[in-house]
Design a protein around this motif. Structure first.
Motif, PDB file in Angstrom:
ATOM      1  N   PHE A 160     -11.941 -18.958 -18.132  1.00  0.00           N
ATOM      2  CA  PHE A 160     -13.061 -19.689 -18.738  1.00  0.00           C
ATOM      3  C   PHE A 160     -13.762 -18.877 -19.826  1.00  0.00           C
ATOM      4  CE2 PHE A 160     -12.254 -21.551 -14.636  1.00  0.00           C
ATOM      5  CZ  PHE A 160     -12.291 -22.919 -14.911  1.00  0.00           C
TER       6      PHE A 160
ATOM      7  N   SER B 288     -14.277 -16.965 -23.566  1.00  0.00           N
ATOM      8  CA  SER B 288     -14.077 -17.335 -24.981  1.00  0.00           C
ATOM      9  C   SER B 288     -14.120 -18.842 -25.193  1.00  0.00           C
ATOM     10  CB  SER B 288     -12.757 -16.764 -25.517  1.00  0.00           C
ATOM     11  OG  SER B 288     -12.798 -15.365 -25.455  1.00  0.00           O
ATOM     12  N   ARG B 289     -14.955 -19.515 -24.427  1.00  0.00           N
ATOM     13  CA  ARG B 289     -15.164 -20.957 -24.629  1.00  0.00           C
ATOM     14  C   ARG B 289     -16.648 -21.256 -24.824  1.00  0.00           C
ATOM     15  NH1 ARG B 289     -11.442 -24.254 -20.958  1.00  0.00           N
ATOM     16  NH2 ARG B 289      -9.522 -23.060 -20.789  1.00  0.00           N
ATOM     17  N   GLY B 290     -17.415 -20.191 -25.033  1.00  0.00           N
ATOM     18  CA  GLY B 290     -18.838 -20.388 -25.303  1.00  0.00           C
ATOM     19  C   GLY B 290     -19.721 -20.432 -24.064  1.00  0.00           C
ATOM     20  N   ILE B 291     -19.137 -20.207 -22.866  1.00  0.00           N
ATOM     21  CA  ILE B 291     -19.949 -20.280 -21.639  1.00  0.00           C
ATOM     22  C   ILE B 291     -20.926 -19.103 -21.570  1.00  0.00           C
ATOM     23  CG2 ILE B 291     -19.892 -20.279 -19.108  1.00  0.00           C
ATOM     24  CD1 ILE B 291     -17.236 -21.775 -19.269  1.00  0.00           C
TER      25      ILE B 291
ATOM     26  N   LYS C 113     -22.248 -17.544 -24.037  1.00  0.00           N
ATOM     27  CA  LYS C 113     -23.338 -17.809 -24.993  1.00  0.00           C
ATOM     28  C   LYS C 113     -24.333 -18.803 -24.406  1.00  0.00           C
ATOM     29  CE  LYS C 113     -23.981 -18.917 -29.876  1.00  0.00           C
ATOM     30  NZ  LYS C 113     -24.129 -17.551 -30.365  1.00  0.00           N
TER      31      LYS C 113
ATOM     32  N   LYS D 120     -13.581  -5.055 -11.823  1.00  0.00           N
ATOM     33  CA  LYS D 120     -13.071  -4.916 -13.201  1.00  0.00           C
ATOM     34  C   LYS D 120     -13.601  -3.630 -13.834  1.00  0.00           C
ATOM     35  CE  LYS D 120     -13.050  -7.256 -17.687  1.00  0.00           C
ATOM     36  NZ  LYS D 120     -13.251  -5.988 -18.400  1.00  0.00           N
ATOM     37  N   GLU D 121     -14.929  -3.428 -13.694  1.00  0.00           N
ATOM     38  CA  GLU D 121     -15.535  -2.239 -14.302  1.00  0.00           C
ATOM     39  C   GLU D 121     -14.984  -0.966 -13.646  1.00  0.00           C
ATOM     40  OE1 GLU D 121     -19.060  -2.039 -16.182  1.00  0.00           O
ATOM     41  OE2 GLU D 121     -18.190  -3.775 -17.166  1.00  0.00           O
TER      42      GLU D 121
ATOM     43  N   LYS E 130     -15.353  -5.589 -25.518  1.00  0.00           N
ATOM     44  CA  LYS E 130     -15.480  -7.046 -25.594  1.00  0.00           C
ATOM     45  C   LYS E 130     -16.912  -7.496 -25.290  1.00  0.00           C
ATOM     46  CE  LYS E 130     -13.759 -11.304 -23.928  1.00  0.00           C
ATOM     47  NZ  LYS E 130     -12.873 -12.286 -24.290  1.00  0.00           N
TER      48      LYS E 130
ATOM     49  N   ILE F  59     -17.837 -14.052 -16.310  1.00  0.00           N
ATOM     50  CA  ILE F  59     -17.187 -15.367 -16.424  1.00  0.00           C
ATOM     51  C   ILE F  59     -15.747 -15.180 -15.938  1.00  0.00           C
ATOM     52  CG2 ILE F  59     -16.663 -17.289 -17.998  1.00  0.00           C
ATOM     53  CD1 ILE F  59     -19.557 -16.513 -18.323  1.00  0.00           C
TER      54      ILE F  59
ATOM     55  N   ASN G 186     -26.550  -8.287 -15.226  1.00  0.00           N
ATOM     56  CA  ASN G 186     -25.100  -8.429 -15.042  1.00  0.00           C
ATOM     57  C   ASN G 186     -24.683  -9.874 -15.280  1.00  0.00           C
ATOM     58  OD1 ASN G 186     -25.421  -9.486 -12.018  1.00  0.00           O
ATOM     59  ND2 ASN G 186     -26.528  -7.538 -12.158  1.00  0.00           N
TER      60      ASN G 186
ATOM     61  N   LYS H 242     -19.246  -6.446 -28.128  1.00  0.00           N
ATOM     62  CA  LYS H 242     -19.075  -7.363 -29.265  1.00  0.00           C
ATOM     63  C   LYS H 242     -19.808  -8.684 -28.987  1.00  0.00           C
ATOM     64  CE  LYS H 242     -15.378  -9.235 -32.127  1.00  0.00           C
ATOM     65  NZ  LYS H 242     -14.392 -10.237 -31.759  1.00  0.00           N
ATOM     66  N   PHE H 243     -19.688  -9.163 -27.741  1.00  0.00           N
ATOM     67  CA  PHE H 243     -20.357 -10.407 -27.349  1.00  0.00           C
ATOM     68  C   PHE H 243     -21.877 -10.264 -27.498  1.00  0.00           C
ATOM     69  CE2 PHE H 243     -22.606 -12.418 -23.741  1.00  0.00           C
ATOM     70  CZ  PHE H 243     -22.442 -13.763 -24.073  1.00  0.00           C
ATOM     71  N   TYR H 244     -22.430  -9.143 -26.999  1.00  0.00           N
ATOM     72  CA  TYR H 244     -23.884  -8.969 -27.076  1.00  0.00           C
ATOM     73  C   TYR H 244     -24.332  -8.829 -28.538  1.00  0.00           C
ATOM     74  CZ  TYR H 244     -23.709  -8.269 -22.022  1.00  0.00           C
ATOM     75  OH  TYR H 244     -23.509  -8.457 -20.678  1.00  0.00           O
TER      76      TYR H 244
HETATM   77  C1  LIG Z   1     -18.571 -10.685 -21.805  1.00  0.00           C
HETATM   78  C2  LIG Z   1     -18.468 -12.115 -21.268  1.00  0.00           C
HETATM   79  C3  LIG Z   1     -19.601 -12.363 -20.285  1.00  0.00           C
HETATM   80  C4  LIG Z   1     -18.593 -13.093 -22.441  1.00  0.00           C
HETATM   81  O1  LIG Z   1     -18.508 -14.424 -21.953  1.00  0.00           O
HETATM   82  P1  LIG Z   1     -17.669 -15.550 -22.729  1.00  0.00           P
HETATM   83  O2  LIG Z   1     -17.888 -16.838 -22.042  1.00  0.00           O
HETATM   84  O3  LIG Z   1     -16.274 -15.096 -22.888  1.00  0.00           O
HETATM   85  O4  LIG Z   1     -18.455 -15.532 -24.117  1.00  0.00           O
HETATM   86  P2  LIG Z   1     -18.371 -16.576 -25.343  1.00  0.00           P
HETATM   87  O5  LIG Z   1     -17.246 -17.520 -25.115  1.00  0.00           O
HETATM   88  O6  LIG Z   1     -19.725 -17.119 -25.564  1.00  0.00           O
HETATM   89  O7  LIG Z   1     -18.054 -15.596 -26.533  1.00  0.00           O
HETATM   90  C5  LIG Z   1     -16.897 -14.796 -26.504  1.00  0.00           C
HETATM   91  C6  LIG Z   1     -15.989 -15.123 -27.680  1.00  0.00           C
HETATM   92  O8  LIG Z   1     -15.561 -16.479 -27.625  1.00  0.00           O
HETATM   93  C7  LIG Z   1     -15.741 -17.095 -28.900  1.00  0.00           C
HETATM   94  N1  LIG Z   1     -15.959 -18.513 -28.677  1.00  0.00           N
HETATM   95  C8  LIG Z   1     -17.113 -19.072 -28.252  1.00  0.00           C
HETATM   96  N2  LIG Z   1     -16.956 -20.395 -28.140  1.00  0.00           N
HETATM   97  C9  LIG Z   1     -15.688 -20.672 -28.479  1.00  0.00           C
HETATM   98  C10 LIG Z   1     -14.925 -21.853 -28.545  1.00  0.00           C
HETATM   99  N3  LIG Z   1     -15.467 -23.043 -28.241  1.00  0.00           N
HETATM  100  N4  LIG Z   1     -13.637 -21.755 -28.910  1.00  0.00           N
HETATM  101  C11 LIG Z   1     -13.096 -20.559 -29.196  1.00  0.00           C
HETATM  102  N5  LIG Z   1     -13.764 -19.397 -29.155  1.00  0.00           N
HETATM  103  C12 LIG Z   1     -15.039 -19.463 -28.817  1.00  0.00           C
HETATM  104  C13 LIG Z   1     -16.935 -16.394 -29.453  1.00  0.00           C
HETATM  105  O9  LIG Z   1     -16.995 -16.504 -30.865  1.00  0.00           O
HETATM  106  C14 LIG Z   1     -16.648 -14.997 -29.029  1.00  0.00           C
HETATM  107  O10 LIG Z   1     -15.640 -14.475 -29.881  1.00  0.00           O
HETATM  108  P3  LIG Z   1     -15.584 -12.955 -30.205  1.00  0.00           P
HETATM  109  O11 LIG Z   1     -15.268 -12.237 -28.904  1.00  0.00           O
HETATM  110  O12 LIG Z   1     -14.479 -12.863 -31.202  1.00  0.00           O
HETATM  111  O13 LIG Z   1     -16.953 -12.616 -30.724  1.00  0.00           O
HETATM  112  C15 LIG Z   1     -17.099 -12.381 -20.591  1.00  0.00           C
HETATM  113  O14 LIG Z   1     -16.085 -11.990 -21.473  1.00  0.00           O
HETATM  114  C16 LIG Z   1     -16.885 -11.642 -19.270  1.00  0.00           C
HETATM  115  O15 LIG Z   1     -17.241 -12.155 -18.206  1.00  0.00           O
HETATM  116  N6  LIG Z   1     -16.286 -10.433 -19.340  1.00  0.00           N
HETATM  117  C17 LIG Z   1     -15.991  -9.658 -18.164  1.00  0.00           C
HETATM  118  C18 LIG Z   1     -17.222  -9.131 -17.504  1.00  0.00           C
HETATM  119  C19 LIG Z   1     -18.102  -8.321 -18.413  1.00  0.00           C
HETATM  120  O16 LIG Z   1     -17.638  -7.510 -19.188  1.00  0.00           O
HETATM  121  N7  LIG Z   1     -19.423  -8.571 -18.292  1.00  0.00           N
HETATM  122  C20 LIG Z   1     -20.415  -7.891 -19.077  1.00  0.00           C
HETATM  123  C21 LIG Z   1     -20.805  -6.597 -18.466  1.00  0.00           C
HETATM  124  S1  LIG Z   1     -22.343  -6.691 -17.570  1.00  0.00           S
END
Ligand SMILES: CC(C)(COP(=O)(O)OP(=O)(O)OC[C@H]1O[C@@H](n2cnc3c(N)ncnc32)[C@H](O)[C@@H]1OP(=O)(O)O)[C@@H](O)C(=O)NCCC(=O)NCCS
Length: 161
Positions: free
Chosen positions: A101, A103-106, A108, A26-27, A136, A97, A94, A139-141
């Motif tokens: 799966f 944006s479901r809080g995993i 976090k 992806k990267e 993205k 997800i 690193n 923003k998550f961090y």
């Molecule tokens: C970055 C990454 C690890 C975040 O993981 P994630 O599981 O999507 O993270 P979360 O679900 O905890 O948070 C992401 C978003 O979901 C939202 N969210 C969390 N729980 C939620 C729920 N139950 N329902 C709806 N939305 C929810 C959060 O508010 C957050 O929203 P935002 O983006 O508007 O701030 C994931 O997107 C990913 O794997 N990305 C690709 C790889 C990557 O970039 N890795 C990092 C580089 S090392």
């Protein structure tokens, strides 16, 4: 959807590497064509993940949904730069997800568990590096308490040939 976060065992090594390769792909596609896609399953990548799983200064966590690993986080304790007055630092190195799966809080939940691990090791600061264009992830961090510290800039140079 029931999500279980647990510490990875050596039996999870290959699955963690598979997810890491997806992160690299992806990267590579989106941000960084210099990434070495042979690293993850090569000698160095395999040693890195083995040590992160097996050693006390490493932490690999996996997220499990219906017996399938759908995400992971890998980090560890780092040597502190001697120019900073900082007792101890860990790095989230690193994480990935699977797309359905996200944006479901995993993410976090994985991060919170990593922070608990850091606290158990008396770590006082956690850092993470991200591709500057990975909005993205940044923003998550940020949403999870990380703030800007260093900005790394790079410049391409003309080579002689
Ligand atoms: C970055 C990454 C690890 C975040 O993981 P994630 O599981 O999507 O993270 P979360 O679900 O905890 O948070 C992401 C978003 O979901 C939202 N969210 C969390 N729980 C939620 C729920 N139950 N329902 C709806 N939305 C929810 C959060 O508010 C957050 O929203 P935002 O983006 O508007 O701030 C994931 O997107 C990913 O794997 N990305 C690709 C790889 C990557 O970039 N890795 C990092 C580089 S090392």
């Amino acid at each position: 959807m029931k999500v279980t976060i647990r510490v990875a065992t050596i039996d999870d090594l290959e699955k963690v590497q598979e997810l890491n390769l997806k992160l690299f792909e992806k990267e590579y596609r989106d941000y960084d064509p210099l990434l070495n896609l042979n690293w993850t399953f090569g000698k160095e990548g395999t040693k890195y993940f083995r040590e992160r799983i097996l050693r006390n200064d490493g932490c690999v966590l996996v997220a499990v949904v219906e017996d399938e690993i759908v995400g992971y986080l890998c980090g560890g304790i780092k040597k502190v730069e001697s120019y900073r007055n900082l007792p101890s630092v860990a790095e989230l190195e690193n994480m990935f997800i699977l797309k359905p799966f996200r944006s479901r809080g995993i993410g976090k939940q994985l991060l919170n568990e990593f922070v608990r691990w850091c606290e158990s090791k008396k770590i006082s600061k956690v850092k993470v590096e991200a591709s500057a264009s990975n909005k993205k992830a940044i923003k998550f961090y940020r949403a999870n308490g990380f703030k800007n510290y260093t900005l790394i800039l790079e410049r391409d140079l003309e080579t002689a040939e």
